[in-house]
Design an enzyme around this catalytic site. Structure first.
Site, short mmCIF file in Angstrom:
data_model
loop_
_atom_site.label_atom_id
_atom_site.label_comp_id
_atom_site.label_asym_id
_atom_site.label_seq_id
_atom_site.Cartn_x
_atom_site.Cartn_y
_atom_site.Cartn_z
N SER A 8 -3.58 6.68 1.35
CA SER A 8 -2.69 6.63 0.20
C SER A 8 -3.47 6.34 -1.07
O SER A 8 -4.12 5.30 -1.20
CB SER A 8 -1.63 5.55 0.39
OG SER A 8 -0.94 5.36 -0.83
N HIS A 32 -2.01 11.06 0.77
CA HIS A 32 -0.65 10.57 0.55
C HIS A 32 -0.52 10.14 -0.92
O HIS A 32 -1.33 9.37 -1.41
CB HIS A 32 -0.40 9.39 1.49
CG HIS A 32 0.98 8.83 1.47
ND1 HIS A 32 2.01 9.39 2.19
CD2 HIS A 32 1.50 7.75 0.85
CE1 HIS A 32 3.12 8.67 2.01
NE2 HIS A 32 2.83 7.66 1.19
N ASP A 34 1.99 8.50 -3.66
CA ASP A 34 3.20 7.70 -3.81
C ASP A 34 3.76 7.84 -5.22
O ASP A 34 3.19 7.35 -6.18
CB ASP A 34 2.89 6.23 -3.52
CG ASP A 34 2.66 5.98 -2.04
OD1 ASP A 34 3.59 6.26 -1.26
OD2 ASP A 34 1.55 5.54 -1.67
N MET A 36 6.60 6.85 -7.70
CA MET A 36 7.60 5.79 -7.90
C MET A 36 8.12 5.86 -9.32
O MET A 36 7.35 6.08 -10.26
CB MET A 36 6.99 4.41 -7.66
CG MET A 36 6.30 4.26 -6.31
SD MET A 36 5.86 2.55 -6.01
CE MET A 36 4.75 2.74 -4.59
N HIS A 65 5.20 11.37 -1.35
CA HIS A 65 6.24 10.43 -0.92
C HIS A 65 7.02 10.01 -2.16
O HIS A 65 6.53 9.20 -2.96
CB HIS A 65 5.56 9.23 -0.23
CG HIS A 65 6.49 8.15 0.17
ND1 HIS A 65 6.04 6.88 0.53
CD2 HIS A 65 7.85 8.11 0.30
CE1 HIS A 65 7.07 6.13 0.85
NE2 HIS A 65 8.17 6.83 0.71
N MET A 67 9.52 8.05 -4.03
CA MET A 67 10.37 6.86 -4.05
C MET A 67 11.08 6.87 -5.39
O MET A 67 10.74 6.13 -6.32
CB MET A 67 9.51 5.61 -3.86
CG MET A 67 9.04 5.45 -2.42
SD MET A 67 7.61 4.37 -2.26
CE MET A 67 6.31 5.57 -2.59
N MET A 136 9.25 3.57 6.87
CA MET A 136 8.54 2.51 6.17
C MET A 136 8.35 1.32 7.11
O MET A 136 9.30 0.90 7.78
CB MET A 136 9.33 2.03 4.94
CG MET A 136 9.52 3.05 3.83
SD MET A 136 8.00 3.71 3.11
CE MET A 136 7.13 2.23 2.61
N GLY A 141 7.63 0.27 -2.31
CA GLY A 141 7.45 -0.13 -3.70
C GLY A 141 6.05 -0.58 -4.05
O GLY A 141 5.59 -0.35 -5.16
N GLY A 143 1.86 -1.41 -2.48
CA GLY A 143 0.86 -1.44 -1.41
C GLY A 143 0.47 -2.87 -1.10
O GLY A 143 0.90 -3.81 -1.76
N ASP A 174 4.30 4.14 7.32
CA ASP A 174 3.76 3.87 5.99
C ASP A 174 3.98 2.41 5.64
O ASP A 174 5.12 1.96 5.53
CB ASP A 174 4.46 4.78 4.97
CG ASP A 174 3.90 4.66 3.57
OD1 ASP A 174 2.91 3.92 3.37
OD2 ASP A 174 4.45 5.31 2.66
N GLY A 176 1.13 -1.21 5.50
CA GLY A 176 0.39 -2.18 6.32
C GLY A 176 -0.32 -1.59 7.51
O GLY A 176 -0.68 -2.30 8.45
N GLY A 196 -3.24 2.79 2.77
CA GLY A 196 -3.72 2.64 1.40
C GLY A 196 -4.84 1.62 1.34
O GLY A 196 -6.03 1.98 1.29
#
Ligand code: DX5
Ligand code: ZN
Length: 217
Positions: A8, A32, A34, A36, A65, A67, A136, A141, A143, A174, A176, A196
């Site tokens: 990510s 990936h 993200d 947002m 992705h 969000m 998720m 929201g 990383g 996605d 952790g 990430g």
């Protein structure tokens, strides 16, 4: 299906995204991205112009992705920009099946994303319309959050359902994902792994990808 490692870019240096992509060129399957919007999640990252620039800067498949609120307004633009897969959140979509069809018509894979507090069961019947299901394993929201193993029940449920119905869908996790969590996600049935911090927070991102892959291959 062979496992997908998807670093990510959220954890990369935003002023050096092309260099980050280059650093994992030989060892990542997807990149990936993200997206947002400061509304669906309380964070603001990157949008369509950056994805367009990334598309020109790397030949990696881009796994976008979203969000964001109102994905029906924006998601197809990412497909048209050349994204390989476009995932939008079920919590934000008015008509997920229609949007999945539009994404596929625009040449992308269609992805359904499910946030931490959303159960999977009500949405299993949507899966025939999708190529990927992103579950998720944190709250969407930010990383760098701690992996939540209890989310793997959703992965198991989705994988069981997909197998029973003969669906060719990737189950992506996605949040952790790192050397100490990726194996349990794979055992639960995930076959695409977003990471990430574990990749771009490492001294050697390429080596981090290789280590993650070795744990699930
Ligand atoms: C967070 C994003 C993730 C994030 C994961 O909402 O969807 O893709 O980059 O970051 P890590 O791997 O650090 O948990
Ligand atoms: Zn993500």
């Amino acid at each position: 299906m062979t496992p997908i490692i998807a670093p990510s870019l959220l954890a990369a240096d935003f002023a050096r995204l092309a260099e980050a992509a280059q650093a994992v060129h030989a060892d990542a399957d997807w990149l990936h991205v993200d997206v947002m919007d400061y509304h669906f999640v309380p964070n603001l990252t990157i949008g369509l112009p950056v994805v367009q620039s990334l598309r020109a800067a790397t030949d990696h498949p881009l796994d976008c992705h979203l969000m964001i609120e109102a994905p029906e307004r924006w998601a197809v633009g990412y497909a048209e920009a050349g994204a390989y897969n476009v995932s939008f959140h079920v919590e934000a979509a008015a008509d997920p099946i229609a949007l999945a069809k539009n994404l596929r018509a625009a040449g992308a894979k269609a992805g359904l994303a499910v946030d931490r507090d959303t159960p999977i069961e009500p949405y299993l019947e949507l899966l025939p319309h999708f190529d990927t299901l992103l579950i998720m394993t944190i709250k969407a929201g930010f990383g760098g959050q701690k992996f939540m193993p209890e989310m793997l029940d959703k992965v198991r449920t989705a994988r069981r359902h997909a197998d029973a119905e003969g669906l060719q869908i990737r189950v992506e996790v996605d949040g952790g994902i790192a050397a100490d969590t990726i194996e349990q996600a794979a055992e639960a049935g995930a076959d695409a792994f977003v990471a990430g911090t574990a990749v771009f927070g490492a001294v050697d991102p390429a080596d981090a990808c290789r280590r993650l892959r070795a744990l699930v291959s």
